[in-house]
Every structure is written in structure tokens, then in C-alpha cells.
Scaffold this motif. Structure first.
Motif, PDB file in Angstrom:
ATOM      1  N   LEU A 185      78.004  -1.243 -38.667  1.00 27.12           N
ATOM      2  CA  LEU A 185      77.174  -1.494 -37.483  1.00 27.12           C
ATOM      3  C   LEU A 185      77.832  -0.933 -36.233  1.00 27.12           C
ATOM      4  O   LEU A 185      77.175  -0.315 -35.390  1.00 27.12           O
ATOM      5  N   ARG A 186      79.122  -1.124 -36.126  1.00 21.39           N
ATOM      6  CA  ARG A 186      79.831  -0.629 -34.942  1.00 21.39           C
ATOM      7  C   ARG A 186      79.946   0.897 -34.949  1.00 21.39           C
ATOM      8  O   ARG A 186      79.888   1.537 -33.904  1.00 21.39           O
ATOM      9  N   GLU A 187      80.078   1.461 -36.149  1.00 17.58           N
ATOM     10  CA  GLU A 187      80.172   2.924 -36.256  1.00 17.58           C
ATOM     11  C   GLU A 187      78.884   3.600 -35.786  1.00 17.58           C
ATOM     12  O   GLU A 187      78.923   4.688 -35.199  1.00 17.58           O
ATOM     13  N   VAL A 188      77.747   2.979 -36.072  1.00 13.86           N
ATOM     14  CA  VAL A 188      76.477   3.572 -35.625  1.00 13.86           C
ATOM     15  C   VAL A 188      76.117   3.078 -34.214  1.00 13.86           C
ATOM     16  O   VAL A 188      74.985   3.212 -33.759  1.00 13.86           O
ATOM     17  N   GLU A 189      77.122   2.495 -33.555  1.00 14.10           N
ATOM     18  CA  GLU A 189      77.053   2.127 -32.135  1.00 14.10           C
ATOM     19  C   GLU A 189      76.001   1.067 -31.834  1.00 14.10           C
ATOM     20  O   GLU A 189      75.322   1.118 -30.805  1.00 14.10           O
ATOM     21  N   ILE A 190      75.890   0.121 -32.751  1.00 11.78           N
ATOM     22  CA  ILE A 190      75.030  -1.041 -32.511  1.00 11.78           C
ATOM     23  C   ILE A 190      75.931  -2.204 -32.091  1.00 11.78           C
ATOM     24  O   ILE A 190      76.834  -2.580 -32.841  1.00 11.78           O
ATOM     25  N   PRO A 191      75.737  -2.767 -30.901  1.00 10.08           N
ATOM     26  CA  PRO A 191      76.506  -3.948 -30.520  1.00 10.08           C
ATOM     27  C   PRO A 191      76.343  -5.026 -31.599  1.00 10.08           C
ATOM     28  O   PRO A 191      75.221  -5.300 -32.037  1.00 10.08           O
ATOM     29  N   THR A 192      77.456  -5.600 -32.014  1.00 14.61           N
ATOM     30  CA  THR A 192      77.431  -6.471 -33.191  1.00 14.61           C
ATOM     31  C   THR A 192      77.981  -7.854 -32.875  1.00 14.61           C
ATOM     32  O   THR A 192      79.024  -7.987 -32.228  1.00 14.61           O
ATOM     33  N   VAL A 193      77.253  -8.878 -33.330  1.00 13.57           N
ATOM     34  CA  VAL A 193      77.716 -10.262 -33.229  1.00 13.57           C
ATOM     35  C   VAL A 193      77.823 -10.822 -34.644  1.00 13.57           C
ATOM     36  O   VAL A 193      76.902 -10.672 -35.448  1.00 13.57           O
ATOM     37  N   VAL A 194      78.952 -11.445 -34.943  1.00 14.21           N
ATOM     38  CA  VAL A 194      79.115 -12.127 -36.229  1.00 14.21           C
ATOM     39  C   VAL A 194      78.749 -13.589 -36.023  1.00 14.21           C
ATOM     40  O   VAL A 194      79.463 -14.322 -35.326  1.00 14.21           O
ATOM     41  N   ALA A 195      77.609 -13.996 -36.573  1.00 19.31           N
ATOM     42  CA  ALA A 195      77.182 -15.395 -36.483  1.00 19.31           C
ATOM     43  C   ALA A 195      77.831 -16.145 -37.651  1.00 19.31           C
ATOM     44  O   ALA A 195      77.454 -15.946 -38.804  1.00 19.31           O
ATOM     45  N   VAL A 196      78.823 -16.960 -37.337  1.00 23.20           N
ATOM     46  CA  VAL A 196      79.568 -17.674 -38.384  1.00 23.20           C
ATOM     47  C   VAL A 196      78.848 -19.003 -38.619  1.00 23.20           C
ATOM     48  O   VAL A 196      79.058 -19.986 -37.909  1.00 23.20           O
ATOM     49  N   ASN A 197      77.991 -19.005 -39.625  1.00 26.10           N
ATOM     50  CA  ASN A 197      77.090 -20.131 -39.868  1.00 26.10           C
ATOM     51  C   ASN A 197      77.763 -21.231 -40.691  1.00 26.10           C
ATOM     52  O   ASN A 197      78.822 -21.042 -41.275  1.00 26.10           O
ATOM     53  N   LYS A 198      77.107 -22.393 -40.731  1.00 27.94           N
ATOM     54  CA  LYS A 198      77.542 -23.557 -41.516  1.00 27.94           C
ATOM     55  C   LYS A 198      78.888 -24.102 -41.045  1.00 27.94           C
ATOM     56  O   LYS A 198      79.659 -24.652 -41.827  1.00 27.94           O
ATOM     57  N   MET A 199      79.173 -23.940 -39.750  1.00 29.84           N
ATOM     58  CA  MET A 199      80.460 -24.406 -39.226  1.00 29.84           C
ATOM     59  C   MET A 199      80.552 -25.923 -39.183  1.00 29.84           C
ATOM     60  O   MET A 199      81.641 -26.474 -38.999  1.00 29.84           O
ATOM     61  N   ASP A 200      79.411 -26.617 -39.359  1.00 28.93           N
ATOM     62  CA  ASP A 200      79.462 -28.079 -39.429  1.00 28.93           C
ATOM     63  C   ASP A 200      80.183 -28.546 -40.694  1.00 28.93           C
ATOM     64  O   ASP A 200      80.584 -29.702 -40.794  1.00 28.93           O
ATOM     65  N   LYS A 201      80.368 -27.642 -41.665  1.00 27.51           N
ATOM     66  CA  LYS A 201      81.043 -27.984 -42.909  1.00 27.51           C
ATOM     67  C   LYS A 201      82.521 -27.590 -42.899  1.00 27.51           C
ATOM     68  O   LYS A 201      83.211 -27.729 -43.900  1.00 27.51           O
ATOM     69  N   VAL A 202      82.983 -27.061 -41.759  1.00 26.86           N
ATOM     70  CA  VAL A 202      84.355 -26.555 -41.666  1.00 26.86           C
ATOM     71  C   VAL A 202      85.211 -27.504 -40.829  1.00 26.86           C
ATOM     72  O   VAL A 202      84.828 -27.879 -39.720  1.00 26.86           O
ATOM     73  N   ASP A 203      86.358 -27.891 -41.364  1.00 29.46           N
ATOM     74  CA  ASP A 203      87.266 -28.789 -40.641  1.00 29.46           C
ATOM     75  C   ASP A 203      88.238 -28.003 -39.757  1.00 29.46           C
ATOM     76  O   ASP A 203      88.431 -28.341 -38.588  1.00 29.46           O
ATOM     77  N   ASP A 204      88.865 -26.969 -40.336  1.00 30.39           N
ATOM     78  CA  ASP A 204      89.884 -26.200 -39.603  1.00 30.39           C
ATOM     79  C   ASP A 204      89.229 -25.051 -38.842  1.00 30.39           C
ATOM     80  O   ASP A 204      89.535 -23.881 -39.049  1.00 30.39           O
ATOM     81  N   ARG A 205      88.342 -25.415 -37.929  1.00 25.58           N
ATOM     82  CA  ARG A 205      87.482 -24.461 -37.217  1.00 25.58           C
ATOM     83  C   ARG A 205      88.245 -23.291 -36.591  1.00 25.58           C
ATOM     84  O   ARG A 205      87.985 -22.136 -36.904  1.00 25.58           O
ATOM     85  N   ASP A 206      89.178 -23.563 -35.701  1.00 30.53           N
ATOM     86  CA  ASP A 206      89.870 -22.478 -34.991  1.00 30.53           C
ATOM     87  C   ASP A 206      90.676 -21.604 -35.942  1.00 30.53           C
ATOM     88  O   ASP A 206      90.693 -20.376 -35.809  1.00 30.53           O
ATOM     89  N   GLU A 207      91.358 -22.240 -36.910  1.00 30.16           N
ATOM     90  CA  GLU A 207      92.148 -21.476 -37.874  1.00 30.16           C
ATOM     91  C   GLU A 207      91.254 -20.562 -38.697  1.00 30.16           C
ATOM     92  O   GLU A 207      91.583 -19.410 -38.952  1.00 30.16           O
TER      93      GLU A 207
END
Length: 206
Positions: free
Chosen positions: A128-150
Motif C-alpha cells: 500500500l505504501r509503495e503505491v503511495e496510498i496513505p495507510t492506517v493499520v486498524a488493530v482490531n479486537k483490542m478489547d481482548k488484549v491485556d498487554d496493549r502497549d507492548e
């Protein structure tokens, strides 16, 4: 090749593995329910959602990667179609949203890397970045993650983004689509639309 794209000059495209929550995320933005299922690979062609009078559409591209009960040849064909779609419409895609499962993504990436393979999620991010499309990674299901920042720091590391993750808020958006907790993604999309002087489209991501 996929057919049936609305005649729209701008779009935001959602891409990611099967079963990471792309269709749920589309529902959060549009209020419209799309075909979803617990079985991966339900979406085999893009879902588009556009508005009468607006030169804009959301696109939910089919899931890629492993799908239970789907032959490898079919999986590869779907992935090829996704890549071709993105290349063909790169000028119209204002933002590419790569949706990943926050609980599983690190293990999946590491498993493929240990086999000497380029993980699909990492490959798609860089493509996506190579074809010059601004890219956002939506990290889903974070309500199931305890060690969020790590976990988010580890993801940035795998994507080649030096930590800490907090400096990448326009690239990494921790969310829980099922719970309607998607403000970090809305804010990242607003940032990219403003940078492209597309304030006329902010109404669709708020």
C-alpha cells in the motif's frame, strides 16, 4: 478481476485477512450491515458503500490468507485480484485501511517469518505504501488484549516502524469494532483526509 465498482472518484479501502472484522468496521462507518460470517472467506468480492450525490465510496475488499475449506489456488486468485484492484485504483484510494486482529497478528506474522515467508499483513502494508496510498493499520479486537502497549510496540517493530507506537497515531489505530470503539481510526482518517485537502469527506468518517 473484480467488477461492479461504483463510478466514484474517491474511496477509502479496507483490506486484511479473513475474519479480522472488516465488515463490522464498515457497518460502524455506514450503519449498513454487510455479509459477514464466522466462517472465513464469506466475502469473495468487494462490498462498496456509496452515497447519492457524493463522489466517494467505502470499499470492503475480500479477506486474504488462510481460509478453512478454501483451496490454495482460490486464495491466491483472490489475493491477486485484491492487488490488481488496489493498483488500478491507487489514484482514487485516499486511504488504505489494513485491518488486523490485535490478539493474533504478532503470532501470525512471526509464524510466517520463521518459515522464511513474507507475512501477508506485512507485505500488504508495504505494498500500500509503495503505491503511495496513505495507510492506517486498524488493530482490531483490542478489547481482548491485556498487554496493549507492548503488543502495539511489537506490531510497529514487525512493520518496520520504530517504537514507541504512540508516535504513529496516524498509522496505527487500536480499535474494537464490535464494541463501536473506533475513535482512533476515525481520527487517523481525518488526519489523512485533511492532509489531502479533502475536508469535504470528513462527514463520512466522523
Amino acid at each position: 478481476m473484480f467488477e461492479g465498482r461504483p463510478d466514484r472518484g474517491s474511496e477509502i479501502a479496507f483490506v486484511g485477512r479473513s475474519n479480522v472484522g472488516k465488515s463490522t468496521l464498515m457497518r460502524e462507518f455506514t450503519g449498513h450491515t454487510f455479509t459477514t460470517g464466522k466462517k472465513p472467506g464469506v466475502t469473495r468480492s468487494p462490498n462498496h458503500y456509496d452515497w447519492a450525490g457524493a463522489d466517494f465510496t467505502f470499499t470492503d475488499l475480500p479477506g486474504f490468507g488462510f481460509m478453512e475449506g478454501v483451496e490454495e489456488g482460490t486464495r491466491e486468485a483472490i489475493k491477486t485480484d485484491i492487488v490488481q484492484y488496489i493498483e488500478e485504483h491507487s489514484a482514487e484510494i485516499l486511504v488504505g485501511v489494513l485491518v488486523v486482529d490485535g490478539k493474533a497478528v504478532i503470532d501470525i506474522i512471526d509464524r510466517h517469518s520463521e518459515r522464511g515467508e513474507v507475512p501477508h499483513d506485512v507485505e500488504m502494508f508495504h505494498f500500500l505504501r509503495e503505491v503511495e496510498i496513505p495507510t492506517v493499520v486498524a488493530v482490531n479486537k483490542m478489547d481482548k488484549v491485556d498487554d496493549r502497549d507492548e503488543r502495539l510496540d511489537a506490531l510497529c517493530d514487525r512493520l518496520g516502524l520504530p517504537g514507541p507506537w504512540q508516535q504513529w497515531r496516524d498509522v496505527v489505530a487500536p480499535i474494537s469494532a464490535k464494541r463501536g470503539q473506533i475513535d482512533p481510526l476515525r481520527e487517523a482518517l481525518e488526519t489523512h483526509l485533511r492532509e489531502q485537502h479533502r475536508d469535504d469527506l470528513l462527514q463520512f468518517v466522523r
